[in-house]
Design a protein around this motif. Structure first.
Motif, mmCIF file in Angstrom:
data_model
loop_
_atom_site.group_PDB
_atom_site.id
_atom_site.type_symbol
_atom_site.label_atom_id
_atom_site.label_comp_id
_atom_site.label_asym_id
_atom_site.label_seq_id
_atom_site.Cartn_x
_atom_site.Cartn_y
_atom_site.Cartn_z
ATOM 1 N N VAL A 93 0.841 -1.204 0.000
ATOM 2 C CA VAL A 93 0.000 0.000 0.000
ATOM 3 C C VAL A 93 0.873 1.251 0.000
ATOM 4 O O VAL A 93 0.616 2.211 -0.733
ATOM 5 N N LYS A 94 1.921 1.233 0.806
ATOM 6 C CA LYS A 94 2.822 2.389 0.888
ATOM 7 C C LYS A 94 3.495 2.669 -0.448
ATOM 8 O O LYS A 94 3.526 3.822 -0.916
ATOM 9 N N MET A 95 4.034 1.633 -1.093
ATOM 10 C CA MET A 95 4.735 1.837 -2.356
ATOM 11 C C MET A 95 3.777 2.232 -3.468
ATOM 12 O O MET A 95 4.113 3.039 -4.341
ATOM 13 N N PHE A 96 2.563 1.673 -3.459
ATOM 14 C CA PHE A 96 1.583 2.044 -4.485
ATOM 15 C C PHE A 96 1.165 3.506 -4.328
ATOM 16 O O PHE A 96 1.093 4.244 -5.319
ATOM 17 N N LEU A 97 0.917 3.921 -3.096
ATOM 18 C CA LEU A 97 0.583 5.332 -2.865
ATOM 19 C C LEU A 97 1.744 6.243 -3.247
ATOM 20 O O LEU A 97 1.539 7.318 -3.827
ATOM 21 N N ALA A 98 2.967 5.810 -2.933
ATOM 22 C CA ALA A 98 4.136 6.623 -3.276
ATOM 23 C C ALA A 98 4.263 6.764 -4.789
ATOM 24 O O ALA A 98 4.616 7.840 -5.292
ATOM 25 N N LEU A 99 3.966 5.697 -5.525
ATOM 26 C CA LEU A 99 4.033 5.767 -6.982
ATOM 27 C C LEU A 99 3.003 6.752 -7.534
ATOM 28 O O LEU A 99 3.316 7.566 -8.415
ATOM 29 N N LEU A 100 1.783 6.697 -7.017
ATOM 30 C CA LEU A 100 0.738 7.609 -7.489
ATOM 31 C C LEU A 100 1.052 9.052 -7.093
ATOM 32 O O LEU A 100 0.909 9.975 -7.912
ATOM 33 N N LEU A 101 1.473 9.251 -5.858
ATOM 34 C CA LEU A 101 1.740 10.610 -5.388
ATOM 35 C C LEU A 101 2.957 11.224 -6.069
ATOM 36 O O LEU A 101 3.017 12.449 -6.242
ATOM 37 N N SER A 102 3.920 10.393 -6.459
ATOM 38 C CA SER A 102 5.071 10.937 -7.182
ATOM 39 C C SER A 102 4.634 11.537 -8.512
ATOM 40 O O SER A 102 5.209 12.539 -8.964
#
Length: 304
Positions: A93-102
């Motif tokens: 969840v953290k990495m997926f959110l980080a990818l979208l937010l980037s």
């Protein structure tokens, strides 16, 4: 015969000179002395604070009876389940959110830079104070969250940390909130390193929006994303602060992960060997992750 014996006698001296040259490299005289003076402290620190603790820990957790006792413990069994859920949800969840937010923070404008600065603050704040604050916010009697629920909806909030699953969920959410900004910055740097020529060519070909992300951006970030995911998994396996300061491993020792269970066994019940065994039981997962990470870094470049 005499010639052969002379050659045989001289070979050790030749080997010693060759070994000395290989150790010295191209350094001579004072340069070699200074090199040794700089290297020896690092070797001493490595042996004292890395090699010795690892070897000593392996020795402490080397008895098979420790693992039989550990595996029969119901607290350890629930801890393994918690650790798996913590890793699966916390990392992905953290990495997926980080990818979208980037991608979101790639937008131009001063207001976006200001928003990014605010977004990074949870990561910049010290961990312990952050997780202690979250712990008290979730207090069932006078916590901030339950007070807000009662003030707005006249609803009595639950005792968040007195239930195993809500306590584990609070720990996972706290970890995601704390560390998503860091990985967002890493992936944002990866996006910014993509040459503009590639993006412009993709737009000319009609690869914009989701199509551009699926066919252009993500393939270029895939290697970086994988390495970040592996690193995040390794870091999270050893994470102690979130569980210890948000839920304390509760309720009734049902909310532990392997890192906090090891501390509990070693210090709270005074069985350091059992604590080391609890931590060492994660090695079958850690070692393959480290091997994959090292091979990934060695065999291919991080293409972004």
């Amino acid at each position: 015969m005499s010639g052969t014996s002379v050659i045989d006698v001289s070979r050790p001296a030749i080997r010693r000179r060759t070994l000395s040259r290989s150790l010295r490299g191209g350094l001579k005289g004072g340069e070699y002395t200074w090199a040794v003076a700089f290297v020896v402290p690092y070797i001493a620190v490595f042996l004292t604070f890395v090699a010795y603790p690892v070897v000593y820990g392996l020795w402490m957790g080397s008895e098979a009876s420790l693992y039989r006792e550990l595996f029969a413990d119901p607290i350890y069994q629930s801890t393994v389940v918690n650790t798996i859920l913590y890793l699966a949800l916390g990392v992905n969840v953290k990495m997926f959110l980080a990818l979208l937010l980037s991608g979101f923070f790639m937008r131009p404008g001063w207001w976006m830079k200001a928003l990014l600065l605010i977004f990074v603050l949870p990561w910049a704040v010290p961990q312990i104070s952050t997780f202690i604050s979250i712990h008290w916010m979730l207090n069932g009697e006078w916590g901030f969250l339950n007070n807000v629920l009662y003030a707005l909806f006249h609803v009595e909030g639950p005792s968040w940390l007195n239930d195993r699953w809500s306590a584990l969920g609070a720990v996972i959410v706290s970890h995601i909130w704390k560390w998503t900004p860091f990985w967002t910055l890493i992936l944002l740097a990866g996006r910014m390193a993509i040459p503009l020529e590639i993006s412009d060519s993709a737009k000319v070909d009609g690869a914009t929006g989701i199509r551009g992300f699926v066919h252009i951006t993500f393939p270029l970030l895939a290697n970086l994303y994988l390495i970040c995911t592996l690193l995040s998994t390794i870091f999270l396996l050893g994470d102690f602060n979130a569980v210890n300061f948000v839920s304390g491993g509760g309720p009734a020792n049902q909310g532990h992960v392997l890192a906090t269970l090891g501390i509990r066994n070693a210090f709270e019940i005074a069985q350091p060997r059992l604590g080391v065994a609890a931590v060492m039981s994660a090695l079958p997962l850690v070692i393959p992750l480290v091997i994959v990470l090292m091979r990934k870094l060695r065999t291919s470049e991080v293409q972004i």
